[in-house]
Design a protein around this motif. Structure first.
Motif, PDB file in Angstrom:
ATOM      1  N   SER A   1       0.877   4.407   2.794  1.00  0.00           N
ATOM      2  CA  SER A   1       1.979   4.428   1.827  1.00  0.00           C
ATOM      3  C   SER A   1       3.282   4.792   2.520  1.00  0.00           C
ATOM      4  O   SER A   1       4.324   4.149   2.301  1.00  0.00           O
ATOM      5  CB  SER A   1       1.693   5.449   0.715  1.00  0.00           C
ATOM      6  OG  SER A   1       0.459   5.205   0.102  1.00  0.00           O
TER       7      SER A   1
ATOM      8  N   ARG B   1       1.150   4.716  -3.640  1.00  0.00           N
ATOM      9  CA  ARG B   1       0.414   3.619  -3.019  1.00  0.00           C
ATOM     10  C   ARG B   1       0.467   2.389  -3.916  1.00  0.00           C
ATOM     11  O   ARG B   1       0.296   2.471  -5.133  1.00  0.00           O
ATOM     12  CB  ARG B   1      -1.042   4.033  -2.801  1.00  0.00           C
ATOM     13  CG  ARG B   1      -1.882   2.968  -2.106  1.00  0.00           C
ATOM     14  CD  ARG B   1      -3.208   3.547  -1.640  1.00  0.00           C
ATOM     15  NE  ARG B   1      -3.931   4.212  -2.729  1.00  0.00           N
ATOM     16  CZ  ARG B   1      -5.009   4.968  -2.529  1.00  0.00           C
ATOM     17  NH1 ARG B   1      -5.457   5.190  -1.305  1.00  0.00           N
ATOM     18  NH2 ARG B   1      -5.622   5.528  -3.559  1.00  0.00           N
ATOM     19  N   THR B   2       0.738   1.231  -3.327  1.00  0.00           N
ATOM     20  CA  THR B   2       0.773  -0.027  -4.058  1.00  0.00           C
ATOM     21  C   THR B   2      -0.124  -1.038  -3.377  1.00  0.00           C
ATOM     22  O   THR B   2      -0.352  -0.977  -2.171  1.00  0.00           O
ATOM     23  CB  THR B   2       2.205  -0.599  -4.132  1.00  0.00           C
ATOM     24  OG1 THR B   2       2.702  -0.775  -2.804  1.00  0.00           O
ATOM     25  CG2 THR B   2       3.132   0.334  -4.893  1.00  0.00           C
ATOM     26  N   ARG B   3      -0.598  -1.970  -4.136  1.00  0.00           N
ATOM     27  CA  ARG B   3      -1.491  -2.987  -3.578  1.00  0.00           C
ATOM     28  C   ARG B   3      -0.718  -3.961  -2.705  1.00  0.00           C
ATOM     29  O   ARG B   3       0.272  -4.526  -3.124  1.00  0.00           O
ATOM     30  CB  ARG B   3      -2.180  -3.769  -4.698  1.00  0.00           C
ATOM     31  CG  ARG B   3      -3.134  -2.919  -5.508  1.00  0.00           C
ATOM     32  CD  ARG B   3      -3.954  -3.793  -6.410  1.00  0.00           C
ATOM     33  NE  ARG B   3      -4.918  -2.982  -7.142  1.00  0.00           N
ATOM     34  CZ  ARG B   3      -6.084  -3.441  -7.559  1.00  0.00           C
ATOM     35  NH1 ARG B   3      -6.423  -4.677  -7.314  1.00  0.00           N
ATOM     36  NH2 ARG B   3      -6.908  -2.653  -8.222  1.00  0.00           N
ATOM     37  N   GLY B   4      -1.192  -4.136  -1.490  1.00  0.00           N
ATOM     38  CA  GLY B   4      -0.631  -5.147  -0.604  1.00  0.00           C
ATOM     39  C   GLY B   4       0.669  -4.780   0.053  1.00  0.00           C
ATOM     40  O   GLY B   4       1.139  -5.487   0.941  1.00  0.00           O
TER      41      GLY B   4
END
Length: 492
Positions: free
Chosen positions: A344, A400-403
């Motif tokens: 992240s 945190r984010t996807r991708g």
């Protein structure tokens, strides 16, 4: 040997969040035991201190980052309306608290001060005109004025008008019903109410460990003066510790904190108590955010009241330190980095280069540079009238984010365990001004089995609970009249 004790609720940190939650719980469950753990020696001495936050009483009235321009030129007022709705909830709680002896000195923390947006140049004036038109459609902002006449500008803001070249167009959006809030003084009153009703406060103590036990938590608490340790069992823990909330929730090891990281941003201001200047500037005036600046980085020239004394405060100029608290440790940031949040942080580092360049430029500012920025607001400002001051630390949330690794957020986020036994608040602005709706969210999420039975009392405390005041102008007018009268607020 460590002492062992039991309590129903532990509030970590004696700032505005814990103070608000403590007062609500004391009203809802007067038989519960509450223990407040504060690492410093006073209530509201960190992020809630009047010198460590803007004290604006954020209501979306003047912060232009809450009203961005869309690609088609229209103004998006969604965030401003949301923040104002939240602040109305906070005002209702304060009014209820004043009527019921929870708050005993409203003028000691709350003063009416207009909130003002300020721009220069043709494009800026056009933006403020469209901003005012967009806001005025909402009953919460119906009183917002547009001021473009130099004479009226000078009448309302004499200090900013002195020595100004009005050949350059200027404009103001003026909201007369703004406030200045000393959240430190407010926290002291709320914690004082809790103590009178039986709560215990441990000053000079900090939480050094958290471990699960059946139906709750065992906290290891250390006395910072003597080194003595004690154990404290609690059914519920709220972490309202400002920037320290992230590492404490990490110590608890709850699954929900995985992936979260924090990025500390400090602030510096200049201030003056010169009575001639404070008499000539009776407002909080926000400028447009600089390119690359975080939302909380918009420069503003504010009238503040601290211990009953008027001050003018200008800033913020960004600072940086790895500390998560003003009175923290230089190891705070590196110790918060874990395998689960490293992606992240790296993702944000790659994408936030504009912010990084802004912070580097801010760190290079000299005292003459800072005064030059002040003179953009007040051309007649004299260096000798002003002194520098260091504000508090704000730890911005990295989620945190996807991708994408992670995203930097400039707001407040509540993170809690799925079983409702522990929760904490991460992030900064608008923060303190929305403490009441934030703590109502904590109550709903963490006490789901009791929340319905609490609703009658909560609706006495916050009559608009569950309502959209923007869509109910008559209710808004009624509640606004009540809170104004009860809190002794009269638009300036």
């Amino acid at each position: 040997m460590a002492q062992q004790a039991r309590t129903d609720v532990v509030l970590v940190g004696a700032g505005i969040m814990s103070a608000t939650l403590g007062a609500l719980l004391r009203r809802l469950e007067p038989g519960w035991s509450i223990t407040v753990i504060e690492r410093l020696d006073a209530v509201g001495a960190e992020s809630s201190s009047p010198w460590n936050n803007a004290g604006t009483g954020h209501a979306g009235l003047c912060e232009m980052n809450y009203t961005p321009q869309r690609s088609d030129g229209s103004i998006d007022v969604t965030k401003a309306v949301l923040v104002n709705e939240q602040f109305q909830v906070t005002r209702q709680f304060w009014a209820y608290a004043a009527e019921n002896g929870i708050l005993t000195d409203v003028p000691g923390f709350l003063n009416p001060v207009p909130h003002v947006s300020f721009v220069r140049g043709v494009a800026g004036v056009d933006y403020l005109r469209r901003r005012r038109e967009a806001l005025a459609r909402n009953p919460l902002f119906a009183g917002t004025e547009l001021i473009v006449d130099p004479g009226e500008f000078a009448r309302r803001l004499p200090f900013m008008a002195a020595n100004r070249d009005f050949t350059e167009p200027v404009a103001l959006n003026w909201a007369a019903d703004g406030t200045d809030v000393d959240f430190g003084a407010l926290s002291r009153q709320l914690i004082g109410y809790c103590v009178k009703a039986g709560a215990t406060v441990l000053f000079g103590h900090e939480v050094r460990g958290l471990s699960r036990r059946d139906g709750g938590w065992t906290l290891t608490v250390g006395n910072r003066r003597t080194g003595e340790k004690r154990k404290l069992d609690a059914r519920f823990v709220f972490v309202g510790a400002g920037g320290d909330a992230l590492p404490l929730l990490q110590k608890a090891g709850i699954e929900e904190i995985r992936g979260f990281a924090g990025f500390p941003i400090g602030g510096r201001f200049v201030r003056t108590a010169n009575p001639g200047l404070t008499a000539a500037h009776r407002a909080k005036v926000y400028g447009a955010p600089s390119p690359g600046a975080p939302p909380l980085g918009a420069l503003h020239l504010d009238l503040r009241f601290v211990n009953g004394r008027p001050w003018l405060v200008f800033g913020p100029y960004a600072g940086w330190s790895p500390k998560f608290l003003k009175h923290g440790h230089v190891s705070d940031l590196p110790r918060s980095i874990r395998p689960d949040n490293l992606p992240s942080m790296l993702g944000v580092g790659v994408r936030e280069l504009t912010l990084l360049r802004y912070l580097i430029a801010q760190l290079r500012l000299t005292d003459p540079d800072r005064m030059a920025a002040l003179r953009e607001f007040a051309p007649s400002a004299v260096d000798s009238d002003w002194e520098p001051t260091v504000a508090g630390q704000r730890v911005q949330v990295i989620r945190r984010t996807r991708g994408k690794g992670g995203a930097l957020e400039f707001g407040t986020t509540i993170v809690g365990a799925a079983d409702g036994s522990i929760a904490g608040l991460l992030g900064g602005s608008p923060g303190a001004s929305t403490a009441v709706p934030a703590m109502l969210e904590v109550l709903q999420r963490c006490f789901a089995n009791r929340y319905q039975s609490w609703l009658p009392t909560l609706k006495e405390i916050v009559p608009s609970l569950g309502a959209d005041l923007s869509g109910e102008p008559a209710l808004y007018d009624e509640l606004r009249s009540w809170t104004d009268k009860t809190l002794h607020l009269k638009a300036a």
